[in-house]
Design a protein around this motif. Structure first.
Motif, short mmCIF file in Angstrom:
data_model
loop_
_atom_site.label_atom_id
_atom_site.label_comp_id
_atom_site.label_asym_id
_atom_site.label_seq_id
_atom_site.Cartn_x
_atom_site.Cartn_y
_atom_site.Cartn_z
N ALA A 198 -17.47 -115.30 -7.44
CA ALA A 198 -18.90 -114.94 -7.50
C ALA A 198 -19.19 -114.15 -8.78
CB ALA A 198 -19.29 -114.13 -6.26
N ALA A 199 -18.29 -113.23 -9.11
CA ALA A 199 -18.47 -112.43 -10.34
C ALA A 199 -18.47 -113.34 -11.57
CB ALA A 199 -17.36 -111.38 -10.44
N HIS A 200 -17.57 -114.33 -11.55
CA HIS A 200 -17.49 -115.26 -12.68
C HIS A 200 -18.77 -116.08 -12.79
CE1 HIS A 200 -15.54 -117.69 -15.72
NE2 HIS A 200 -15.89 -118.78 -15.06
N HIS A 201 -19.28 -116.54 -11.68
CA HIS A 201 -20.49 -117.36 -11.71
C HIS A 201 -21.72 -116.55 -12.13
CE1 HIS A 201 -18.10 -120.04 -8.74
NE2 HIS A 201 -17.87 -120.37 -9.99
N LEU A 202 -21.76 -115.28 -11.75
CA LEU A 202 -22.83 -114.40 -12.25
C LEU A 202 -22.77 -114.34 -13.78
CD1 LEU A 202 -22.61 -111.67 -9.54
CD2 LEU A 202 -24.81 -112.34 -10.52
N LEU A 203 -21.57 -114.15 -14.31
CA LEU A 203 -21.43 -114.04 -15.77
C LEU A 203 -21.77 -115.36 -16.46
CD1 LEU A 203 -18.29 -111.77 -16.21
CD2 LEU A 203 -20.69 -111.21 -16.66
N LEU A 204 -21.41 -116.46 -15.80
CA LEU A 204 -21.76 -117.76 -16.35
C LEU A 204 -23.29 -117.90 -16.39
CD1 LEU A 204 -20.09 -120.13 -17.36
CD2 LEU A 204 -20.20 -121.11 -15.04
N GLY A 205 -23.95 -117.48 -15.34
CA GLY A 205 -25.42 -117.49 -15.31
C GLY A 205 -25.99 -116.62 -16.42
N HIS A 206 -25.35 -115.49 -16.66
CA HIS A 206 -25.75 -114.62 -17.78
C HIS A 206 -25.66 -115.38 -19.10
CE1 HIS A 206 -25.32 -111.52 -20.88
NE2 HIS A 206 -24.15 -112.05 -21.16
N GLY A 207 -24.51 -116.02 -19.34
CA GLY A 207 -24.30 -116.74 -20.60
C GLY A 207 -25.31 -117.87 -20.79
N ALA A 288 -16.23 -118.57 -23.54
CA ALA A 288 -17.03 -118.58 -24.78
C ALA A 288 -18.51 -118.44 -24.43
CB ALA A 288 -16.77 -119.86 -25.55
N ARG A 289 -18.94 -119.15 -23.39
CA ARG A 289 -20.33 -119.08 -22.97
C ARG A 289 -20.66 -117.65 -22.53
NH1 ARG A 289 -24.34 -122.00 -24.60
NH2 ARG A 289 -25.29 -123.36 -23.03
N ILE A 290 -19.76 -117.08 -21.74
CA ILE A 290 -19.97 -115.74 -21.19
C ILE A 290 -20.03 -114.69 -22.30
CG2 ILE A 290 -18.76 -113.92 -19.87
CD1 ILE A 290 -17.93 -116.18 -17.89
N SER A 291 -19.28 -114.90 -23.39
CA SER A 291 -19.23 -113.90 -24.46
C SER A 291 -20.15 -114.26 -25.63
CB SER A 291 -17.79 -113.70 -24.92
OG SER A 291 -17.24 -114.93 -25.35
N THR A 292 -21.17 -115.07 -25.38
CA THR A 292 -22.20 -115.31 -26.40
C THR A 292 -22.70 -113.96 -26.92
OG1 THR A 292 -22.91 -117.27 -25.15
CG2 THR A 292 -24.46 -116.42 -26.78
N PRO A 293 -22.79 -113.77 -28.24
CA PRO A 293 -23.18 -112.46 -28.76
C PRO A 293 -24.54 -111.98 -28.23
CG PRO A 293 -22.32 -113.83 -30.52
CD PRO A 293 -22.42 -114.71 -29.31
N LEU A 294 -24.61 -110.68 -27.97
CA LEU A 294 -25.81 -110.08 -27.39
C LEU A 294 -26.53 -109.21 -28.43
CD1 LEU A 294 -24.29 -108.89 -23.99
CD2 LEU A 294 -25.63 -110.96 -24.46
N ASP A 295 -27.81 -108.95 -28.17
CA ASP A 295 -28.58 -108.07 -29.05
C ASP A 295 -28.37 -106.60 -28.71
OD1 ASP A 295 -29.83 -110.27 -30.42
OD2 ASP A 295 -31.03 -110.57 -28.61
#
Ligand code: PNW
Length: 465
Positions: A198-207, A288-295
């Protein structure tokens, strides 16, 4: 109110963003109005024993009907920013599919009301209130939930991206996964590997959501994620306690930040989780998707812990939150009304640590920091919350020290504008700068509101000079 202490703080940078924060389920109420669908918290609050006194967010602070009054409270405070969350079940009642225009309109009015008062909206897209129909389809345990979330976010971007300067994908994903699927938050499951998925899928949704905003171009505002940091050190120098604290610390400070900023989960914990989790849900390209650079990175900080070793359930019965560690406040620490340790030094050290640990760290905003105490209205009609003032004073000094040491901290959002629904503690814990009388809904600014107003005014004066 002449006896409210003068703020005693070093100067903050002139463009520093002062604000307060709230979340939809905790303040809005109007749970069945204007087409809003049920969320997992509506369901969970009705489960006997889940929430103290059986409290629910049905009415909460009735912010849905008192929005104008709350906007005026913000304007009176003089904040430059306001962080609030959008309720997914108000915008898409079934979680996916049909959009509820009346839900979107509420947030459009809120954003316009903020902009009209010169206040920058900082919008959290997910503060734990998953539409119940999606939970019925497996919720965040399902990989598809990441796309359902990104689709919902795109609907919100279509409506508001031209007017919102700051977007936050997720609030404290630890609360929406480990505590929700292996702890005491909605939906109240007690899973092992399922909670980690679930934690991984949340982060994937974030990415996916970061990518969706990026596709709209720079005019669509800046985007980040809000993570909670609860640094944990060993209670003794016993090897068992040291190892237990290392595991607790890895979950409470690094599981999500390593993924988002470094593109990997901490090996210390992936090794530890091996008996309960095979990590096959992590597919090529995910990290890679999860660690897309953030502002920017949103930092929530409430407290530090110490940990000691305790017995671990056998793998078959082990939950993702079972780390063989029990946590407690550091010895001798002053405690807030939640029994949480007051540790401004830990806050400063966390900000410094983030800068050390992650070379590509984006600018930081403190998106939550605050405290609850046994506040009460005195016979003269005043809430004299001297402890909150002292708490905020010390944490703001710590923030100033971190800035002084070179941390790129751009703003501070106090949790919370209003007393509100404090999850499993119901209405028993009051974090607000403004007292809320339940259930009349009447608002009363506490002494800390007036103190914070003076902090903001003093800092603003400095920048005008
Ligand atoms: C945060 N803990 O939650 C949330 O973002 C807010 O919604 C909440 O009201 C606020 O902090 C105060 O609790 C947390 O147990 C919940 O360490 C639990 C913990 C930390 C933060």
């Amino acid at each position: 109110s002449r006896d409210i202490p003068e703020p005693d703080l070093p100067a903050f940078p002139p463009e520093f963003l002062w604000g307060t924060a709230t979340a939809a389920y905790q303040i809005e109420g109007a749970a069945r109005e204007d087409g809003r669908g049920p969320s997992i918290w509506d369901t969970y609050c009705r489960k006997p024993g889940a929430v103290l006194h059986g409290d629910t967010g049905d009415i909460a602070c009735d912010h849905y009907h008192r929005m104008e009054e709350d906007l005026d409270l913000l304007a009176g405070l003089g904040v430059g920013g306001y962080r609030f969350s959008i309720a997914w079940p108000r915008v898409i009642p079934q979680g996916r599919g049909a959009v509820n225009q009346r839900g979107l309109d509420f947030y459009r009015r809120l954003v316009d009301g903020l902009l009209a008062r010169g206040i920058a909206p900082m919008v959290t897209l997910y503060h734990w209130d998953l539409p119940q129909p999606l939970q019925d389809q497996g919720g965040w345990q399902e990989r598809d939930c990441a796309m359902w979330f990104a689709d919902y976010a795109s609907v919100v971007f279509d409506a508001l991206a031209d007017r919102v300067p700051y977007w936050i994908t997720l609030n404290e994903p630890i609360g929406a996964s480990f505590y929700a699927y292996a702890g005491s938050h909605a939906p109240g499951l007690r899973l092992g590997g399922g909670a980690i998925a679930a934690a991984h899928h949340l982060l994937l949704g974030h990415g996916e959501t970061v990518a969706a905003l990026r596709a709209l171009g720079r005019a669509a505002g800046r985007i980040g994620i809000t993570l909670n940091f609860g640094p944990t050190s060993p209670a003794t120098q016993e090897p068992g306690d040291i190892a237990a604290a290392a595991r607790a610390d890895a979950l409470a400070t690094r599981w999500f930040s390593d993924a988002v900023l470094d593109g990997a989960y901490p090996k210390l914990l992936t090794d530890f989780y091996e008996p309960i989790c095979d990590f096959t849900f992590v597919r090529d390209g995910d990290m890679a998707r999860i660690s897309t650079p953030l502002d920017f990175l949103g930092v929530n900080y409430y407290k530090s812990w110490v940990a000691r070793a305790c017995e671990l359930p056998p793998p078959g019965e082990r939950r993702a939150t079972d780390l063989g560690a029990v946590t407690e406040p550091p010895p001798g620490a002053e405690l807030t009304g939640f029994g949480w340790a007051v540790c401004p030094d830990g806050f400063r050290d966390t900000l410094l640590w983030l800068r050390e640990k992650y070379p590509g760290l984006p600018p930081l905003y403190v998106t939550e920091n605050g405290c609850c105490y046994e506040d009460y209205v005195d016979p003269t009609g005043r809430v004299r919350d001297a402890e909150r003032i002292s708490f905020l004073q010390r944490y703001l000094r710590a923030a100033a020290a971190a800035i002084e040491a070179g941390v790129d901290l751009r703003g501070y959002f106090c949790w919370s504008l209003l007393d509100n629904f404090e999850w499993t503690a119901g209405y028993s814990k009051r974090f607000g700068l403004v007292w809320v009388d339940y259930p009349t809904g009447e608002r009363l600014p506490k002494d800390s509101y007036h103190w914070y107003r003076r902090v903001i005014a003093a800092q603003t004066l400095r920048c005008e000079r």
